[in-house]
Scaffold this motif. Structure first.
Motif, mmCIF file in Angstrom:
data_model
loop_
_atom_site.group_PDB
_atom_site.id
_atom_site.type_symbol
_atom_site.label_atom_id
_atom_site.label_comp_id
_atom_site.label_asym_id
_atom_site.label_seq_id
_atom_site.Cartn_x
_atom_site.Cartn_y
_atom_site.Cartn_z
ATOM 1 N N HIS A 69 0.824 -1.219 0.000
ATOM 2 C CA HIS A 69 0.000 0.000 0.000
ATOM 3 C C HIS A 69 0.854 1.264 0.000
ATOM 4 O O HIS A 69 0.434 2.296 -0.522
ATOM 5 N N ASN A 70 2.067 1.209 0.579
ATOM 6 C CA ASN A 70 2.915 2.398 0.595
ATOM 7 C C ASN A 70 3.448 2.728 -0.794
ATOM 8 O O ASN A 70 3.608 3.908 -1.137
ATOM 9 N N THR A 71 3.701 1.717 -1.615
ATOM 10 C CA THR A 71 4.063 1.971 -3.008
ATOM 11 C C THR A 71 2.929 2.707 -3.718
ATOM 12 O O THR A 71 3.159 3.649 -4.482
ATOM 13 N N ALA A 72 1.699 2.273 -3.453
ATOM 14 C CA ALA A 72 0.542 2.920 -4.073
ATOM 15 C C ALA A 72 0.443 4.383 -3.666
ATOM 16 O O ALA A 72 0.101 5.246 -4.479
ATOM 17 N N GLY A 73 0.731 4.690 -2.399
ATOM 18 C CA GLY A 73 0.676 6.069 -1.941
ATOM 19 C C GLY A 73 1.709 6.943 -2.624
ATOM 20 O O GLY A 73 1.425 8.101 -2.995
ATOM 21 N N LEU A 74 2.928 6.432 -2.815
ATOM 22 C CA LEU A 74 3.973 7.181 -3.506
ATOM 23 C C LEU A 74 3.594 7.404 -4.967
ATOM 24 O O LEU A 74 3.778 8.508 -5.508
ATOM 25 N N LYS A 75 3.052 6.379 -5.589
ATOM 26 C CA LYS A 75 2.650 6.520 -6.992
ATOM 27 C C LYS A 75 1.472 7.485 -7.132
ATOM 28 O O LYS A 75 1.422 8.270 -8.094
#
Length: 357
Positions: free
Chosen positions: A313-319
């Motif tokens: 989910h943190n990758t999604a937030g950065l993207k």
């Protein structure tokens, strides 16, 4: 029309911005600025993790990149711990007549009543002098607490309170500067980190509650801060370091926009380094979410769940932060010059991103 774009930094957000620029048919990657000498000369595609070349080599010569007169710079360099330098960067770019979409400094997303004039006025002057526009946004502060709640408010009869919350487990967020230095995780609970120094929460997220209030035509009486911290129940081994048992591993804070003694616009963060921390705190939908709650008539709860294709989910937030900026480039370039807010822009969509094959 094709817009020529320079990507400024290739860190946690910048690498995703490069991929996003490449994904849009109306954007051309015209250059990449890096601060790390080890990255100079490397292809942008490799720095973005695309496993293919884009034909653009990273450079550290900012003057040369700006002299090429791109239409826009996507500025994602860290600003939290280098505020003066970041503001100087933005002023320098704007004076050259180059538009900017930026992830920080975050108070510039809606600075009125939030930041002192000595921080904001030079940016406004630079934009006027260059005839260029600056828009600061992201996912939080940004889309999750400006476009999302204001859109939901459009189906209300009465509004008593708007609450925007980030509810995330940060254990996979590989940024030790943010986790340990800024947020104070892994430190004793009586050690007050940078983020929780008096006034810092209001400087960072006061723009959220004041922009919401402006969008709802509410004049706030003031902004208040509140936070709680919880210890790690055991030693936690994260990708970016170790958090000792009993040290800070949970943080819940609120920035409250007050009117007539009531909190009418609230920004809340619930941040854990382990899912068992703070069981009585709000729990996320899925692995993590941004939540909008409107109390009134009727009552609404809207959860925006995040999940990257890598399962994190943190990758999604950065993207999401990167794409909020990249997708706004055409709109910001065509907007009147000046310091823009989310209230100044029309709906920004993912035009051209649908893949039929």
């Amino acid at each position: 029309m094709t817009y020529r774009v320079v990507q400024w930094s290739t860190g946690h957000v910048g690498r995703h911005a490069i991929a996003g620029i490449d994904a849009r048919p109306d954007l051309e990657l015209a250059g990449v600025w890096v601060s790390d000498p080890a990255k100079v000369g490397r292809d942008a595609g490799r720095l973005a993790g695309l496993d293919r070349d884009l034909g653009v080599a990273a450079a550290s010569d900012a003057d040369a990149l700006l002299a090429a007169d791109p239409d826009c710079v996507v500025y994602t360099a860290m600003a939290d711990n280098r505020l003066t330098e970041a503001l100087d960067d933005l002023c320098r770019i704007l004076r050259r007549g180059i538009n900017v979409v930026a992830s920080g400094p975050v108070f510039l997303q809606f600075p009125d009543g939030v930041a002192p004039p000595e921080l904001v006025d030079p940016v406004r002057r630079a934009a006027v002098e260059g005839g260029a526009s600056l828009w600061v946004n992201g996912v939080d502060p940004g889309f999750a607490n400006d476009a999302l709640p204001l859109l939901l408010s459009g189906v209300c009869e009465r509004i008593d309170q708007v609450r925007c919350a980030e509810i995330l487990d940060y254990s996979s967020y590989d940024n030790p500067t943010v986790l340990f230095d800024i947020m104070g995780f892994g430190k004793p609970l009586d050690d007050i980190p940078m983020l929780l120094q008096p006034g810092v929460l209001s400087l960072a997220w006061g723009s959220v509650v004041r922009q919401l209030a402006a969008g709802l035509d509410v004049e706030l009486d003031g902004v208040e801060e509140h936070y709680e911290r919880l210890p790690a129940p055991e030693e936690l081994r994260l990708s970016c370091g170790t958090v000792g048992s009993g040290t800070a591993a949970g943080l819940r804070f609120e920035v409250r926009g007050m009117r007539a003694g009531r909190a009418v616009c609230v920004l809340e963060h619930v941040t854990r380094l382990h899912p068992d921390i703070g069981p009585d705190w709000p729990q996320p939908a899925g692995q993590g979410c941004y939540r909008v709650e409107i109390s009134g008539e009727p009552n609404y709860t809207l959860d925006l769940r995040l999940l990257g294709t890598d399962g994190d989910h943190n990758t999604a937030g950065l993207k999401a932060t990167a794409m909020r900026l990249v997708n706004a480039v055409p709109t910001v370039v065509e907007a009147p010059s000046g310091l823009l807010t989310a209230l100044d822009l029309p709906l920004v969509t993912g035009r051209g991103l649908v893949r039929c094959t």
